[in-house]
Design an enzyme around this catalytic site. Structure first.
Site, PDB file in Angstrom:
ATOM      1  N   GLY A 213      38.129 -32.365  54.377  1.00 57.94           N
ATOM      2  CA  GLY A 213      36.774 -32.627  54.834  1.00 57.94           C
ATOM      3  C   GLY A 213      36.604 -32.663  56.338  1.00 57.94           C
ATOM      4  O   GLY A 213      35.645 -33.251  56.827  1.00 57.94           O
ATOM      5  N   SER A 214      37.499 -32.000  57.082  1.00 62.11           N
ATOM      6  CA  SER A 214      37.335 -32.068  58.542  1.00 62.11           C
ATOM      7  C   SER A 214      36.103 -31.282  58.989  1.00 62.11           C
ATOM      8  O   SER A 214      35.398 -31.701  59.914  1.00 62.11           O
ATOM      9  CB  SER A 214      38.595 -31.600  59.262  1.00 62.11           C
ATOM     10  OG  SER A 214      38.804 -30.228  59.088  1.00 62.11           O
ATOM     11  N   ASN A 215      35.804 -30.163  58.332  1.00 61.78           N
ATOM     12  CA  ASN A 215      34.565 -29.441  58.663  1.00 61.78           C
ATOM     13  C   ASN A 215      33.346 -30.270  58.266  1.00 61.78           C
ATOM     14  O   ASN A 215      32.368 -30.337  59.010  1.00 61.78           O
ATOM     15  CB  ASN A 215      34.532 -28.082  57.949  1.00 61.78           C
ATOM     16  CG  ASN A 215      35.297 -27.023  58.708  1.00 61.78           C
ATOM     17  OD1 ASN A 215      34.844 -26.566  59.754  1.00 61.78           O
ATOM     18  ND2 ASN A 215      36.463 -26.651  58.206  1.00 61.78           N
TER      19      ASN A 215
ATOM     20  N   LEU B  99      34.601 -21.605  42.118  1.00 60.88           N
ATOM     21  CA  LEU B  99      33.624 -20.520  42.164  1.00 60.88           C
ATOM     22  C   LEU B  99      32.241 -21.080  41.791  1.00 60.88           C
ATOM     23  O   LEU B  99      32.117 -21.863  40.845  1.00 60.88           O
ATOM     24  CB  LEU B  99      34.042 -19.429  41.162  1.00 60.88           C
ATOM     25  CG  LEU B  99      33.255 -18.134  41.202  1.00 60.88           C
ATOM     26  CD1 LEU B  99      33.473 -17.398  42.531  1.00 60.88           C
ATOM     27  CD2 LEU B  99      33.672 -17.230  40.042  1.00 60.88           C
ATOM     28  N   ILE B 100      31.216 -20.668  42.532  1.00 58.05           N
ATOM     29  CA  ILE B 100      29.865 -21.197  42.278  1.00 58.05           C
ATOM     30  C   ILE B 100      29.249 -20.456  41.088  1.00 58.05           C
ATOM     31  O   ILE B 100      29.182 -19.225  41.081  1.00 58.05           O
ATOM     32  CB  ILE B 100      28.970 -21.028  43.534  1.00 58.05           C
ATOM     33  CG1 ILE B 100      29.612 -21.717  44.752  1.00 58.05           C
ATOM     34  CG2 ILE B 100      27.565 -21.565  43.285  1.00 58.05           C
ATOM     35  CD1 ILE B 100      29.823 -23.208  44.622  1.00 58.05           C
TER      36      ILE B 100
ATOM     37  N   ASN C 154      29.231 -20.345  52.894  1.00 53.75           N
ATOM     38  CA  ASN C 154      30.625 -20.801  52.814  1.00 53.75           C
ATOM     39  C   ASN C 154      31.316 -20.457  54.129  1.00 53.75           C
ATOM     40  O   ASN C 154      30.922 -19.515  54.821  1.00 53.75           O
ATOM     41  CB  ASN C 154      31.325 -20.069  51.660  1.00 53.75           C
ATOM     42  CG  ASN C 154      32.789 -20.449  51.533  1.00 53.75           C
ATOM     43  OD1 ASN C 154      33.144 -21.622  51.611  1.00 53.75           O
ATOM     44  ND2 ASN C 154      33.653 -19.460  51.352  1.00 53.75           N
TER      45      ASN C 154
ATOM     46  N   HIS D  29      35.078 -19.325  55.591  1.00 45.88           N
ATOM     47  CA  HIS D  29      36.385 -18.819  55.152  1.00 45.88           C
ATOM     48  C   HIS D  29      37.271 -18.650  56.387  1.00 45.88           C
ATOM     49  O   HIS D  29      36.820 -18.120  57.399  1.00 45.88           O
ATOM     50  CB  HIS D  29      36.206 -17.476  54.431  1.00 45.88           C
ATOM     51  CG  HIS D  29      37.486 -16.971  53.849  1.00 45.88           C
ATOM     52  ND1 HIS D  29      38.005 -17.461  52.669  1.00 45.88           N
ATOM     53  CD2 HIS D  29      38.375 -16.050  54.308  1.00 45.88           C
ATOM     54  CE1 HIS D  29      39.159 -16.843  52.428  1.00 45.88           C
ATOM     55  NE2 HIS D  29      39.404 -15.992  53.402  1.00 45.88           N
TER      56      HIS D  29
ATOM     57  N   GLU E  73      36.620 -23.243  63.577  1.00 42.53           N
ATOM     58  CA  GLU E  73      35.644 -23.607  62.549  1.00 42.53           C
ATOM     59  C   GLU E  73      34.834 -24.822  62.990  1.00 42.53           C
ATOM     60  O   GLU E  73      33.611 -24.857  62.872  1.00 42.53           O
ATOM     61  CB  GLU E  73      36.357 -23.924  61.227  1.00 42.53           C
ATOM     62  CG  GLU E  73      37.031 -22.717  60.611  1.00 42.53           C
ATOM     63  CD  GLU E  73      37.621 -23.025  59.240  1.00 42.53           C
ATOM     64  OE1 GLU E  73      36.956 -23.666  58.424  1.00 42.53           O
ATOM     65  OE2 GLU E  73      38.769 -22.629  58.996  1.00 42.53           O
TER      66      GLU E  73
END
Ligand code: GRF
Length: 190
Positions: A12-14, A87-88, A102, A104, A174
């Protein structure tokens, strides 16, 4: 006020950077954090920001559309996936078409698709002898890592870089870009 939900499975750093960035923002609020792991550190981070959280399981996510009702209740306008590994499903892709992105950790379309996540990505970049890598932010469709690309940023890969060093470079990139790109997308969709 635009309401943002973050989906995250892991560290969860982003997600943390996004929560910090929009803290006290008059236009955007992180209104919900969703994880598929009840021990995910992202849930605690959300709690410390006073943001509601929800843990989902596979049956609910894939076999019902209950989540849509929850997102509507929380008046979620936009979804950011930040290290979310499932996968959504089509019902969610359809409901948030053009309103779900998203991040990546590579320059798509290279090094994407099922199984290409975390250290697998950086090991493949190293093994291929790439001289640069980076990040991709893309809209989410029903396939892994295949939606339209919104933004990319690059960083060099030095011959001596290990996959761990590459991972650290990309993660820093990121953190620098994801919140700002989201702010731009949300401003554009108002
Ligand atoms: C990031 O590298 C992101 O690109 C990928 O998963 C990682 C999540 O890291 N989708 P964190 O959980 O935000 O620290």
């Amino acid at each position: 006020m635009q309401q943002l939900a973050i989906f995250a499975s892991g560290g969860g750093s982003n997600a943390r950077k996004i929560m910090e960035y929009f803290n006290d923002n008059p236009d955007v609020r992180v209104a919900l954090v969703i994880s598929n792991k009840k021990t995910a550190p992202v849930l605690e981070i959300a709690g410390s920001h006073g943001i509601p959280t929800l843990v989902i399981d596979r049956a609910m996510f894939y076999e019902t559309e209950e989540l849509l009702g929850i997102l509507t209740q929380h008046r979620i306008d936009f979804i950011a996936l930040a290290g979310f590994l499932w996968l959504i499903p089509p019902y969610l892709v359809g409901a948030y078409k053009g309103r779900m992105v998203n991040i990546h950790p590579a320059l798509l379309p290279k090094y994407g698709g099922k199984g290409m996540y975390g250290h697998h990505v950086h090991e493949a970049v190293k093994a291929a002898g790439e001289t640069e890598t980076g990040l991709t932010i893309h809209f989410v469709n029903a396939e892994y890592d295949e939606g339209a690309i919104v933004f990319q940023a690059r960083c060099p890969v030095d011959p001596a870089d290990t996959p761990e060093i590459i991972a650290a470079k990309v993660l820093a990139l990121e953190h620098r870009h994801y919140p700002e790109v989201l702010a731009g997308l949300l401003a554009g969709s108002r």
